[in-house]
Write an enzyme that holds these catalytic residues in place. Structure first.
Site, PDB file in Angstrom:
ATOM      1  N   THR A 129      42.894  48.675  36.851  1.00  0.00           N
ATOM      2  CA  THR A 129      43.746  47.470  36.105  1.00  0.00           C
ATOM      3  C   THR A 129      44.178  46.900  37.213  1.00  0.00           C
ATOM      4  O   THR A 129      44.645  47.288  38.440  1.00  0.00           O
ATOM      5  CB  THR A 129      45.018  48.397  35.316  1.00  0.00           C
ATOM      6  OG1 THR A 129      46.134  47.454  34.905  1.00  0.00           O
ATOM      7  CG2 THR A 129      45.586  49.611  36.249  1.00  0.00           C
ATOM      8  N   ASP A 130      44.925  45.874  37.116  1.00  0.00           N
ATOM      9  CA  ASP A 130      45.692  44.849  37.793  1.00  0.00           C
ATOM     10  C   ASP A 130      47.190  45.400  38.050  1.00  0.00           C
ATOM     11  O   ASP A 130      47.813  44.845  39.026  1.00  0.00           O
ATOM     12  CB  ASP A 130      45.665  43.431  37.479  1.00  0.00           C
ATOM     13  CG  ASP A 130      46.486  43.183  36.130  1.00  0.00           C
ATOM     14  OD1 ASP A 130      46.723  43.973  35.720  1.00  0.00           O
ATOM     15  OD2 ASP A 130      46.637  41.866  36.031  1.00  0.00           O
ATOM     16  N   GLU A 131      47.653  46.243  37.124  1.00  0.00           N
ATOM     17  CA  GLU A 131      49.067  46.986  37.307  1.00  0.00           C
ATOM     18  C   GLU A 131      49.127  47.767  38.384  1.00  0.00           C
ATOM     19  O   GLU A 131      50.408  47.817  39.059  1.00  0.00           O
ATOM     20  CB  GLU A 131      49.279  47.675  36.109  1.00  0.00           C
ATOM     21  CG  GLU A 131      49.454  46.895  34.684  1.00  0.00           C
ATOM     22  CD  GLU A 131      50.148  47.607  33.598  1.00  0.00           C
ATOM     23  OE1 GLU A 131      50.900  48.287  34.071  1.00  0.00           O
ATOM     24  OE2 GLU A 131      49.858  47.481  32.641  1.00  0.00           O
ATOM     25  N   TYR A 155      52.061  55.253  34.841  1.00  0.00           N
ATOM     26  CA  TYR A 155      50.546  54.957  34.659  1.00  0.00           C
ATOM     27  C   TYR A 155      49.938  54.244  35.898  1.00  0.00           C
ATOM     28  O   TYR A 155      48.904  54.661  36.255  1.00  0.00           O
ATOM     29  CB  TYR A 155      50.688  53.924  33.397  1.00  0.00           C
ATOM     30  CG  TYR A 155      49.498  53.062  33.154  1.00  0.00           C
ATOM     31  CD1 TYR A 155      48.152  53.627  32.904  1.00  0.00           C
ATOM     32  CD2 TYR A 155      49.599  51.664  33.130  1.00  0.00           C
ATOM     33  CE1 TYR A 155      46.999  53.048  32.868  1.00  0.00           C
ATOM     34  CE2 TYR A 155      48.308  51.114  33.166  1.00  0.00           C
ATOM     35  CZ  TYR A 155      47.251  51.686  33.026  1.00  0.00           C
ATOM     36  OH  TYR A 155      45.945  50.975  32.912  1.00  0.00           O
ATOM     37  N   LYS A 159      46.810  55.358  38.159  1.00  0.00           N
ATOM     38  CA  LYS A 159      45.608  54.519  38.531  1.00  0.00           C
ATOM     39  C   LYS A 159      45.309  54.203  39.680  1.00  0.00           C
ATOM     40  O   LYS A 159      44.110  54.147  40.220  1.00  0.00           O
ATOM     41  CB  LYS A 159      45.619  53.248  37.307  1.00  0.00           C
ATOM     42  CG  LYS A 159      45.545  53.600  35.771  1.00  0.00           C
ATOM     43  CD  LYS A 159      44.063  54.186  35.418  1.00  0.00           C
ATOM     44  CE  LYS A 159      42.901  53.225  35.527  1.00  0.00           C
ATOM     45  NZ  LYS A 159      41.784  53.566  35.028  1.00  0.00           N
TER      46      LYS A 159
END
Length: 270
Positions: A129-131, A155, A159
């Protein structure tokens, strides 16, 4: 024709990816999913009689079962969607996210490394994810593949940890790996805890709407079928050890998304 294991294939993006593969390629797909609250078995009811599709219920932390699946199916590619993904849930239950996203990925890497020793055509595609990059201000340039990691939630931290493990297995053990970091997906089969389906459902049921703060948070929105097309291209043409960002070039504030939903639902249900 290639044999692909898809972990987490009954979740939102995994479901769309498998459907895309079954419709557009001759690849054989084995869906390996634990079927947690967000993994819906019925998502693949239309695929049950498809000879190119197989489902096995299993956990990515179960190494013995994974070894058997690898030996029986003999995959050429593993596509890892299996992850806990909801930020709010990660704040309430961070240990679950560490167990699945970090330890589960570590287990997949170990099994894949063993498999690669005698199956040199194998490669590992990890969906992230880009998060992991943190957040951007309104005037900041978009994230690039070499952007530094600055996770802001349990989260995104889990990741980011998984991404670094995948990179390490490539550099240390020469396991062919590719990492993709996508922006905010939307589309069919999305679990209703996410913004777009939740707002739609609450509008229809005339319930309060879950807009955090003043709704000014900006995300790049990516239609899930476009994401699946990009992943298919990466499977065919992507280079081992590379990281690819996948975006929709559609940056909007949350409040703008909500207002778009209002406008369209008001035509259907004034």
């Amino acid at each position: 024709m290639q044999k692909i294991i898809v972990t987490g294939g009954s979740g939102f993006i995994g479901t769309n990816f498998i459907n895309h593969q079954l419709i557009n390629t001759s690849n054989q797909i084995l869906n390996y999913d634990k079927l947690t609250y967000a993994g819906i078995e019925e998502n693949h009811s239309i695929n049950e009689k498809n000879k190119k599709y197989t489902f096995i219920r299993g956990d990515i932390v179960d190494r013995k079962m994974l070894n058997k699946v690898f030996n029986d199916f003999r995959p050429e590619i593993l596509v890892n969607f299996a992850a806990e993904t909801h930020v709010d849930r990660s704040i309430d239950s961070p240990n679950i996210f560490a167990e699945t996203n970090i330890m589960g990925t570590l287990n997949l890497l170990n099994v894949s490394e063993d498999w690669f020793k005698t199956n040199k055509s194998f490669k590992f595609l990890h969906i992230s994810t880009d998060e992991v990059f943190g957040s951007l201000n309104i005037d900041d340039a978009p994230f690039k593949e070499n952007h530094s990691y600055k996770p802001n939630s349990p989260y995104s931290a889990s990741k980011a940890s998984a991404d670094l493990l995948v990179r390490a297995w490539n550099k240390t053990y020469s396991l062919p790996t590719i990492i993709t970091n996508c922006s905010n997906n939307y589309g069919p089969y999305q679990f209703p805890e996410k913004l777009i389906p939740l707002v739609i459902a609450n509008c229809i049921d005339e319930k309060p709407l879950p807009v955090y703060g003043n709704g000014e948070n900006i995300r790049d929105w990516l239609f899930v079928e476009d994401h699946c097309k990009a992943l298919d291209r990466i499977i065919r043409d992507g280079n081992s050890s590379e990281t690819y960002n996948i975006g929709g070039n559609c940056e909007l504030r949350n409040i703008d998304i909500v207002n778009k939903i209002f406008k369209n639902l008001n035509k259907l249900k004034p």
